[in-house]
Design a protein around this motif. Structure first.
Motif, PDB file in Angstrom:
ATOM      1  N   SER A 284     -19.336  48.049  87.103  1.00 46.34           N
ATOM      2  CA  SER A 284     -20.659  47.693  87.613  1.00 46.34           C
ATOM      3  C   SER A 284     -21.079  46.370  87.002  1.00 46.34           C
ATOM      4  O   SER A 284     -20.531  45.924  85.982  1.00 46.34           O
ATOM      5  N   TRP A 285     -22.058  45.729  87.624  1.00 50.72           N
ATOM      6  CA  TRP A 285     -22.579  44.480  87.067  1.00 50.72           C
ATOM      7  C   TRP A 285     -23.163  44.714  85.677  1.00 50.72           C
ATOM      8  O   TRP A 285     -22.988  43.883  84.776  1.00 50.72           O
ATOM      9  N   ASP A 286     -23.832  45.829  85.482  1.00 50.14           N
ATOM     10  CA  ASP A 286     -24.439  46.120  84.173  1.00 50.14           C
ATOM     11  C   ASP A 286     -23.383  46.268  83.089  1.00 50.14           C
ATOM     12  O   ASP A 286     -23.603  45.855  81.947  1.00 50.14           O
ATOM     13  N   LEU A 287     -22.230  46.854  83.434  1.00 53.86           N
ATOM     14  CA  LEU A 287     -21.171  46.996  82.440  1.00 53.86           C
ATOM     15  C   LEU A 287     -20.690  45.624  81.979  1.00 53.86           C
ATOM     16  O   LEU A 287     -20.473  45.401  80.776  1.00 53.86           O
ATOM     17  N   PHE A 288     -20.545  44.693  82.893  1.00 55.25           N
ATOM     18  CA  PHE A 288     -20.080  43.357  82.516  1.00 55.25           C
ATOM     19  C   PHE A 288     -21.150  42.555  81.780  1.00 55.25           C
ATOM     20  O   PHE A 288     -20.819  41.567  81.120  1.00 55.25           O
ATOM     21  N   ARG A 289     -22.386  42.976  81.882  1.00 54.38           N
ATOM     22  CA  ARG A 289     -23.440  42.301  81.117  1.00 54.38           C
ATOM     23  C   ARG A 289     -23.370  42.644  79.633  1.00 54.38           C
ATOM     24  O   ARG A 289     -23.892  41.910  78.796  1.00 54.38           O
ATOM     25  N   ASP A 290     -22.743  43.748  79.294  1.00 54.53           N
ATOM     26  CA  ASP A 290     -22.673  44.224  77.906  1.00 54.53           C
ATOM     27  C   ASP A 290     -21.245  44.062  77.408  1.00 54.53           C
ATOM     28  O   ASP A 290     -20.379  44.905  77.642  1.00 54.53           O
ATOM     29  N   HIS A 291     -20.960  42.964  76.716  1.00 57.11           N
ATOM     30  CA  HIS A 291     -19.597  42.652  76.294  1.00 57.11           C
ATOM     31  C   HIS A 291     -19.024  43.708  75.346  1.00 57.11           C
ATOM     32  O   HIS A 291     -17.837  44.036  75.445  1.00 57.11           O
ATOM     33  N   ASP A 292     -19.833  44.229  74.442  1.00 55.10           N
ATOM     34  CA  ASP A 292     -19.334  45.231  73.503  1.00 55.10           C
ATOM     35  C   ASP A 292     -18.972  46.530  74.215  1.00 55.10           C
ATOM     36  O   ASP A 292     -17.930  47.137  73.933  1.00 55.10           O
ATOM     37  N   ARG A 293     -19.829  46.960  75.118  1.00 56.10           N
ATOM     38  CA  ARG A 293     -19.551  48.197  75.848  1.00 56.10           C
ATOM     39  C   ARG A 293     -18.337  48.037  76.749  1.00 56.10           C
ATOM     40  O   ARG A 293     -17.507  48.946  76.869  1.00 56.10           O
ATOM     41  N   LEU A 294     -18.212  46.874  77.388  1.00 56.68           N
ATOM     42  CA  LEU A 294     -17.055  46.626  78.233  1.00 56.68           C
ATOM     43  C   LEU A 294     -15.767  46.705  77.409  1.00 56.68           C
ATOM     44  O   LEU A 294     -14.780  47.307  77.849  1.00 56.68           O
ATOM     45  N   ALA A 295     -15.778  46.128  76.206  1.00 60.80           N
ATOM     46  CA  ALA A 295     -14.597  46.188  75.336  1.00 60.80           C
ATOM     47  C   ALA A 295     -14.254  47.633  74.988  1.00 60.80           C
ATOM     48  O   ALA A 295     -13.067  48.013  74.970  1.00 60.80           O
ATOM     49  N   ASP A 296     -15.252  48.453  74.731  1.00 61.25           N
ATOM     50  CA  ASP A 296     -15.014  49.870  74.409  1.00 61.25           C
ATOM     51  C   ASP A 296     -14.409  50.604  75.600  1.00 61.25           C
ATOM     52  O   ASP A 296     -13.486  51.416  75.446  1.00 61.25           O
ATOM     53  N   VAL A 297     -14.917  50.334  76.793  1.00 56.36           N
ATOM     54  CA  VAL A 297     -14.405  50.978  78.002  1.00 56.36           C
ATOM     55  C   VAL A 297     -12.955  50.568  78.250  1.00 56.36           C
ATOM     56  O   VAL A 297     -12.097  51.406  78.570  1.00 56.36           O
TER      57      VAL A 297
ATOM     58  N   MET B 123      -7.651  41.942  83.882  1.00 58.61           N
ATOM     59  CA  MET B 123      -6.816  41.000  83.137  1.00 58.61           C
ATOM     60  C   MET B 123      -7.630  39.966  82.362  1.00 58.61           C
ATOM     61  O   MET B 123      -7.456  39.775  81.151  1.00 58.61           O
ATOM     62  N   ALA B 124      -8.529  39.244  83.039  1.00 63.51           N
ATOM     63  CA  ALA B 124      -9.277  38.180  82.365  1.00 63.51           C
ATOM     64  C   ALA B 124     -10.280  38.747  81.363  1.00 63.51           C
ATOM     65  O   ALA B 124     -10.616  38.080  80.380  1.00 63.51           O
ATOM     66  N   SER B 125     -10.754  39.963  81.600  1.00 63.58           N
ATOM     67  CA  SER B 125     -11.639  40.588  80.611  1.00 63.58           C
ATOM     68  C   SER B 125     -10.875  40.922  79.341  1.00 63.58           C
ATOM     69  O   SER B 125     -11.421  40.832  78.235  1.00 63.58           O
ATOM     70  N   PHE B 126      -9.599  41.319  79.470  1.00 67.89           N
ATOM     71  CA  PHE B 126      -8.773  41.495  78.279  1.00 67.89           C
ATOM     72  C   PHE B 126      -8.680  40.182  77.503  1.00 67.89           C
ATOM     73  O   PHE B 126      -8.784  40.157  76.270  1.00 67.89           O
TER      74      PHE B 126
ATOM     75  N   LEU C 218     -10.343  36.839  72.852  1.00 70.19           N
ATOM     76  CA  LEU C 218     -10.964  35.586  72.425  1.00 70.19           C
ATOM     77  C   LEU C 218     -12.115  35.857  71.455  1.00 70.19           C
ATOM     78  O   LEU C 218     -12.217  35.214  70.404  1.00 70.19           O
ATOM     79  N   ARG C 219     -12.975  36.801  71.793  1.00 68.92           N
ATOM     80  CA  ARG C 219     -14.109  37.116  70.915  1.00 68.92           C
ATOM     81  C   ARG C 219     -13.643  37.644  69.556  1.00 68.92           C
ATOM     82  O   ARG C 219     -14.293  37.420  68.536  1.00 68.92           O
ATOM     83  N   LYS C 220     -12.490  38.324  69.554  1.00 67.36           N
ATOM     84  CA  LYS C 220     -11.974  38.880  68.300  1.00 67.36           C
ATOM     85  C   LYS C 220     -11.444  37.800  67.361  1.00 67.36           C
ATOM     86  O   LYS C 220     -11.626  37.878  66.136  1.00 67.36           O
ATOM     87  N   VAL C 221     -10.768  36.781  67.907  1.00 69.86           N
ATOM     88  CA  VAL C 221     -10.070  35.829  67.039  1.00 69.86           C
ATOM     89  C   VAL C 221     -10.754  34.471  66.935  1.00 69.86           C
ATOM     90  O   VAL C 221     -10.473  33.713  66.003  1.00 69.86           O
ATOM     91  N   ASP C 222     -11.612  34.150  67.864  1.00 70.71           N
ATOM     92  CA  ASP C 222     -12.308  32.863  67.822  1.00 70.71           C
ATOM     93  C   ASP C 222     -13.232  32.834  66.594  1.00 70.71           C
ATOM     94  O   ASP C 222     -14.037  33.750  66.402  1.00 70.71           O
ATOM     95  N   PRO C 223     -13.146  31.809  65.760  1.00 79.60           N
ATOM     96  CA  PRO C 223     -14.021  31.738  64.584  1.00 79.60           C
ATOM     97  C   PRO C 223     -15.506  31.826  64.931  1.00 79.60           C
ATOM     98  O   PRO C 223     -16.306  32.317  64.121  1.00 79.60           O
ATOM     99  N   LYS C 224     -15.883  31.386  66.139  1.00 85.59           N
ATOM    100  CA  LYS C 224     -17.281  31.432  66.547  1.00 85.59           C
ATOM    101  C   LYS C 224     -17.598  32.685  67.379  1.00 85.59           C
ATOM    102  O   LYS C 224     -18.744  32.891  67.771  1.00 85.59           O
ATOM    103  N   HIS C 225     -16.577  33.504  67.646  1.00 86.15           N
ATOM    104  CA  HIS C 225     -16.734  34.754  68.413  1.00 86.15           C
ATOM    105  C   HIS C 225     -17.443  34.513  69.748  1.00 86.15           C
ATOM    106  O   HIS C 225     -18.320  35.281  70.154  1.00 86.15           O
ATOM    107  N   ARG C 226     -17.036  33.466  70.430  1.00 82.16           N
ATOM    108  CA  ARG C 226     -17.643  33.121  71.712  1.00 82.16           C
ATOM    109  C   ARG C 226     -17.122  34.005  72.841  1.00 82.16           C
ATOM    110  O   ARG C 226     -16.013  34.533  72.774  1.00 82.16           O
TER     111      ARG C 226
END
Length: 431
Positions: free
Chosen positions: A159-172, A193-196, A201-209
């Motif tokens: 859903s659009w709401d799921l993609f709005r929440d990056h942390d929840r999307l990662a958990d799913v 694929m691109a969400s993976f 990127l958020r895990k390893v990027d020093p700025k967690h972008r």
């Protein structure tokens, strides 16, 4: 008045109100513009011909661009960014690029590898421990981004709401169960694929972008590459209105004849099978049921990089043109030539479990069979295309807001322009 007469009157009224106005509705004039360098005039002529002979819908819009040896040689556009408003397509018009965004996400991961923040051969759990659930503990970064992890869709409906929440999307995504035995082949991860890539990127990027912020900071700002995941509100005025898919009877018959469609249609009707492709479509139901949802400003700002990024044809061509020319432009480098070579290397190939065609995947990019050498990049639904060919130092992109039925570079409009582009480059090399 009898019921039959009343029904007939209602039907006639409906025809008059709904259909007859279209007979005298103003027909939009055919428009196109742009420039090409000497030696590439045939590309422009072919593009203009497409609008004249109906290959390009005259009330829709599209653009094609190319860079050769670090120089922009083609930048052409035509049609309408919004037919209802009679708003012409402009060189900075931003349409949705659908799955062509996956190639950009793979390039972002390659940039992280180039900087020593990731290794393709490392297991994903090294960077994302939660991902190891349900037997996924041995999946490598390369396997994850090259469609080998068995997760073409997550357990939870998207859903659009799921993609709005990056942390929840990662958990799913981490909690998803593989759909086939890992290590037994690849299957197109159409929406994940691109969400993976974004989670890594958020895990390893020093700025967690986020992926969208990374693309803005590392590609748009320093290089002027016009690609966006999550469109900023101040750029809304440049967005193209996306239209429903258009197709001719011939195009429909061509697509129906593909193994994917035969399996999906015949399997569902006669054997009651639920193919992986059907499951992906059901999983994306709320996001895909309305073809015009991408025109909603509330959705434009959401990062859905596997399917709903936006870009100009020039932006895509510039990105792949820089990489095909060694990864550097005007003293600034996106990545090393070694990393570009890795992108253009096949890591898995053969029959795809989801789309049921033979595919060659690099680390997150498709490897395209073209007239000279090989190119890496990604196609997108309805005709979007973006590829780079290091052997010819050539990058090119095609975008449109009027999708036609096409699967994996079968878009007639793009293929005709691409083949003429290659012919122009080869003729220049002969001089």
């Amino acid at each position: 008045m009898s019921i039959l007469k009343q029904a007939l009157l209602v039907a006639v009224t409906a025809i008059v109100v709904l259909y007859l106005p279209g007979l005298w509705k103003e027909k939009l004039p055919v428009i196109f513009d742009g420039r090409v360098e000497p030696g590439f005039e045939r590309v422009f002529e072919a593009f203009r011909e497409h609008y004249s002979n109906g290959i390009e819908p005259s009330d829709g819009g599209s653009a094609f661009a190319a860079y050769h040896k670090g120089k922009k040689v083609v930048d052409i556009w035509g049609g309408y960014a919004d037919k209802e408003a009679h708003r012409p397509w402009k060189p900075d018009t931003l349409p949705n690029i659908y799955s062509s965004g996956k190639g950009v996400a793979a390039i972002a991961v390659a940039m992280l590898v180039d900087r020593g923040l990731l290794k393709y051969s490392d297991k994903v759990v090294k960077y994302w421990p939660e991902f190891g659930k349900h037997g996924k503990q041995d999946v490598t970064v390369e396997m994850l981004i090259s469609h080998q992890a068995g997760i073409p869709f997550p357990n939870e409906t998207l859903s659009w709401d799921l993609f709005r929440d990056h942390d929840r999307l990662a958990d799913v995504l981490a909690d998803s169960v593989p759909q086939w035995e890992i290590g037994t082949g690849h299957g197109y991860h159409a929406i994940t694929m691109a969400s993976f890539c974004g989670v890594l990127l958020r895990k390893v990027d020093p700025k967690h972008r986020t992926l969208g912020q990374f693309v803005h900071d590392e590609l748009e700002v320093p290089f002027g590459i016009d690609i966006h995941f999550g469109l900023r509100k101040e750029l809304f005025y440049r967005a193209a209105r996306m239209e429903e898919t258009k197709y001719t009877a011939r195009q429909m018959l061509t697509v129906i004849s593909t193994p994917l469609m035969r399996s999906t249609i015949l399997g569902s009707i006669f054997r009651g099978e639920d193919t992986l492709w059907n499951k992906i479509m059901k999983n994306m139901g709320p996001m895909m049921s309305n073809a015009y949802a991408l025109n909603d400003p509330e959705n434009r700002i959401v990062e859905v990089p596997s399917a709903f990024g936006v870009a100009t044809a020039e932006g895509l061509a510039k990105l792949y043109g820089i990489l095909a020319n060694g990864g550097e432009l005007n003293g600034k480098r996106i990545m090393s030539e070694k990393s570009v070579k890795q992108l253009n290397t096949v890591v898995t190939k053969g029959m795809d479990k989801v789309i049921m065609v033979d595919v060659e995947w690099g680390p997150g990019v498709a490897i395209s069979k073209i007239p000279i050498g090989k190119a890496f990049g990604h196609s997108g639904a309805g005709g979007q295309e973006a590829f780079g060919n290091p052997e010819l130092k050539l990058g090119y992109g095609f975008v449109t807001n009027t999708p036609t039925i096409s699967l994996l570079e079968t878009g007639e409009r793009y293929l005709l322009l691409r083949d003429i582009l290659y012919d122009c480059v080869l003729k220049l090399g002969e001089k």
